[in-house]
Design an enzyme around this catalytic site. Structure first.
Site, PDB file in Angstrom:
ATOM      1  N   GLY A  70      28.089 -17.845-108.019  1.00  7.94           N
ATOM      2  CA  GLY A  70      28.312 -17.601-106.608  1.00  7.94           C
ATOM      3  C   GLY A  70      29.107 -16.349-106.347  1.00  7.94           C
ATOM      4  O   GLY A  70      28.855 -15.628-105.365  1.00  7.94           O
ATOM      5  N   ASN A 149      36.118 -24.622 -99.467  1.00 11.91           N
ATOM      6  CA  ASN A 149      36.205 -25.264-100.775  1.00 11.91           C
ATOM      7  C   ASN A 149      37.428 -26.145-100.930  1.00 11.91           C
ATOM      8  O   ASN A 149      37.452 -27.037-101.775  1.00 11.91           O
ATOM      9  CB  ASN A 149      36.177 -24.211-101.891  1.00 11.91           C
ATOM     10  CG  ASN A 149      37.120 -23.061-101.634  1.00 11.91           C
ATOM     11  OD1 ASN A 149      37.037 -22.385-100.610  1.00 11.91           O
ATOM     12  ND2 ASN A 149      38.027 -22.820-102.557  1.00 11.91           N
ATOM     13  N   GLN A 178      29.906 -24.194-101.609  1.00  7.98           N
ATOM     14  CA  GLN A 178      30.374 -25.584-101.583  1.00  7.98           C
ATOM     15  C   GLN A 178      29.457 -26.517-100.812  1.00  7.98           C
ATOM     16  O   GLN A 178      29.585 -27.737-100.915  1.00  7.98           O
ATOM     17  CB  GLN A 178      31.786 -25.655-100.984  1.00  7.98           C
ATOM     18  CG  GLN A 178      32.887 -25.242-101.935  1.00  7.98           C
ATOM     19  CD  GLN A 178      32.991 -26.148-103.155  1.00  7.98           C
ATOM     20  OE1 GLN A 178      32.476 -27.269-103.190  1.00  7.98           O
ATOM     21  NE2 GLN A 178      33.665 -25.658-104.189  1.00  7.98           N
ATOM     22  N   SER A 198      25.835 -21.467-105.986  1.00  2.63           N
ATOM     23  CA  SER A 198      26.201 -21.531-107.401  1.00  2.63           C
ATOM     24  C   SER A 198      25.747 -22.856-107.984  1.00  2.63           C
ATOM     25  O   SER A 198      25.991 -23.919-107.399  1.00  2.63           O
ATOM     26  CB  SER A 198      27.718 -21.379-107.561  1.00  2.63           C
ATOM     27  OG  SER A 198      28.087 -21.378-108.924  1.00  2.63           O
ATOM     28  N   GLY A 199      25.096 -22.797-109.149  1.00  3.65           N
ATOM     29  CA  GLY A 199      24.503 -23.990-109.734  1.00  3.65           C
ATOM     30  C   GLY A 199      25.486 -25.067-110.122  1.00  3.65           C
ATOM     31  O   GLY A 199      25.213 -26.264-109.966  1.00  3.65           O
ATOM     32  N   HIS A 200      26.646 -24.678-110.643  1.00  7.53           N
ATOM     33  CA  HIS A 200      27.533 -25.694-111.205  1.00  7.53           C
ATOM     34  C   HIS A 200      28.240 -26.525-110.139  1.00  7.53           C
ATOM     35  O   HIS A 200      28.967 -27.467-110.471  1.00  7.53           O
ATOM     36  CB  HIS A 200      28.553 -25.056-112.159  1.00  7.53           C
ATOM     37  CG  HIS A 200      29.648 -24.288-111.500  1.00  7.53           C
ATOM     38  ND1 HIS A 200      30.930 -24.775-111.394  1.00  7.53           N
ATOM     39  CD2 HIS A 200      29.664 -23.064-110.930  1.00  7.53           C
ATOM     40  CE1 HIS A 200      31.696 -23.874-110.784  1.00  7.53           C
ATOM     41  NE2 HIS A 200      30.947 -22.831-110.499  1.00  7.53           N
ATOM     42  N   THR A 236      17.694  -9.875-118.857  1.00 13.46           N
ATOM     43  CA  THR A 236      16.802 -10.962-119.244  1.00 13.46           C
ATOM     44  C   THR A 236      17.199 -12.254-118.545  1.00 13.46           C
ATOM     45  O   THR A 236      18.364 -12.641-118.534  1.00 13.46           O
ATOM     46  CB  THR A 236      16.841 -11.171-120.767  1.00 13.46           C
ATOM     47  OG1 THR A 236      16.469  -9.941-121.408  1.00 13.46           O
ATOM     48  CG2 THR A 236      15.893 -12.276-121.193  1.00 13.46           C
ATOM     49  N   CYS A 324      40.159 -21.458-108.568  1.00 16.87           N
ATOM     50  CA  CYS A 324      40.372 -20.043-108.831  1.00 16.87           C
ATOM     51  C   CYS A 324      41.827 -19.622-108.705  1.00 16.87           C
ATOM     52  O   CYS A 324      42.207 -18.545-109.125  1.00 16.87           O
ATOM     53  CB  CYS A 324      39.510 -19.199-107.900  1.00 16.87           C
ATOM     54  SG  CYS A 324      37.742 -19.471-108.153  1.00 16.87           S
TER      55      CYS A 324
END
Length: 369
Positions: A70, A149, A178, A198-200, A236, A324
């Site tokens: 993100g 968040n 979020q 963001s995936g996580h 890649t 963070c």
């Protein structure tokens, strides 16, 4: 272990891991290769792009570009637009943005951009009249998060987008990290140009994200090199992670667990405020204006770090705020912006629930608290 720090990161869902598994073992080709294995990998990336687009309600999968996280998506959206439009250096954002936006805007202010910071009230909400007053015809970009968040407070991006369109020629960027997978999103119905995820945060692995770029809007590549992602981001493709993000988006779209999550969050929140003296909620009390999984509560006159340590020893994982800046001793910028008193801000704990939490876990947590 009781895990209640899902706004920091989520566990990879079993369904997501199973989708990724072949691309960690026998399917190992480079998606840029022309042979059959490469084409197979390319097809997996494009299927994931469709799954992300479907969850977000994007008009076309081509509007989705895969990134590493993100923060990269936010930095690319804001920095890329400014690189492309060097004469439009006025930025509008809020005091409660994630570090990926807030720290970037502070940096941009130091190198010559003009940044307008919108304030929030004690409930963490924006005054939209402030936005109207600050918009100018030379405003380049407006960047506002969809969900905070720390507090879980939701900003009305439908109304904000209309205000931006009616009062300026600015591009509208959303940090949706979020919110994705927790509330419905339909970008076709919103005046949004750029949207980061963001995936996580939704049960995909760490190390993959995406940026929605509305069709017709051009950004310079964030990473320069090969022609991957239609020349928009070189490097890649991380196929296993991209497949995982696609599977996580499909899981969020087809298996909505947030009614149950919200029920558990509400019970936790109500019981803490009822049972524990000097506990106060940070963020609006109107739960329709907060994420269904998040509760930020201050325990006045007690250090949040001490609470965290004791809960950790009891096998409970929570946070004192954004992951963070969780190692600092300062009150978070979000709580300061909301004018939370220092004696309360220092004792703030963020509880962020997920699809794997149970009633028994909430009972154990309440007992520990």
């Amino acid at each position: 272990m009781i895990y209640l720090d899902n706004n920091a990161t989520t566990r990879v869902a079993p369904e997501v891991f199973e989708a990724m598994r072949p691309y960690l073992t026998e399917a190992y080709g480079n998606p840029s290769s022309a042979h059959s294995l490469g084409r197979h990998m390319k097809a997996a990336v494009e299927r994931a792009r469709e799954q992300v687009a479907e969850l977000l309600g994007a008009a076309d999968p081509s509007e989705i570009v895969f990134t590493s996280c993100g923060s990269e998506s936010d930095n690319w959206a804001i920095g890329g637009f400014l690189e492309q439009n060097p004469t439009r250096r006025h930025i509008i954002t809020t005091r409660v943005e994630h570090e990926a936006v807030r720290n970037l805007c502070e940096h941009l202010a130091e190198i010559g951009c003009e940044v307008t910071w919108l304030e929030v009230n004690e409930s963490g909400e924006l005054n939209l009249d402030d936005l109207r007053q600050e918009l100018r015809r030379d405003t380049g970009i407006v960047s506002v998060m969809l969900a905070n968040n720390e507090s879980g407070v939701l900003f009305p991006i439908d109304k904000i987008g209309k205000i931006v369109r009616e009062n300026s020629d600015a591009v509208f960027h959303i940090d949706g990290v979020q919110a994705v997978g927790k509330i419905p999103i339909n970008l076709k119905e919103l005046e949004v140009d750029l949207f980061a995820l963001s995936g996580h945060k939704l049960h995909a692995p760490q190390g993959v994200g995406a940026l929605y770029i509305r069709d017709g809007l051009k950004l310079p590549p964030f990473i320069i090199g090969g022609a991957q992602e239609r020349g928009r981001r070189a490097g890649t493709s991380a196929v296993p992670n991209i497949v995982g993000l696609g599977a996580a988006c499909e899981l969020a779209r087809t298996h909505d667990e947030h009614e149950n999550i919200e029920k558990l969050r509400n019970r936790l929140e109500d019981e803490i405020l009822r049972q524990i003296p000097n506990a106060r909620l940070n963020g609006t009390a109107d739960r329709t204006k907060r994420l269904p999984n998040t509760s930020n509560i201050s325990f006045e006159y007690v250090e949040g770090e001490n609470i965290l340590v004791h809960l950790d020893k009891a096998g409970v994982c929570v946070s004192t705020g954004s992951a963070c800046h969780s190692t600092t001793k300062e009150s978070s910028p979000t709580l300061r912006a909301m004018n939370v008193p220092y004696t309360a801000a220092q004792g703030s704990i963020r509880f962020s629930l997920g699809r794997y939490n149970t009633e028994e876990e909430i009972d154990r947590l309440l007992s520990c608290l």
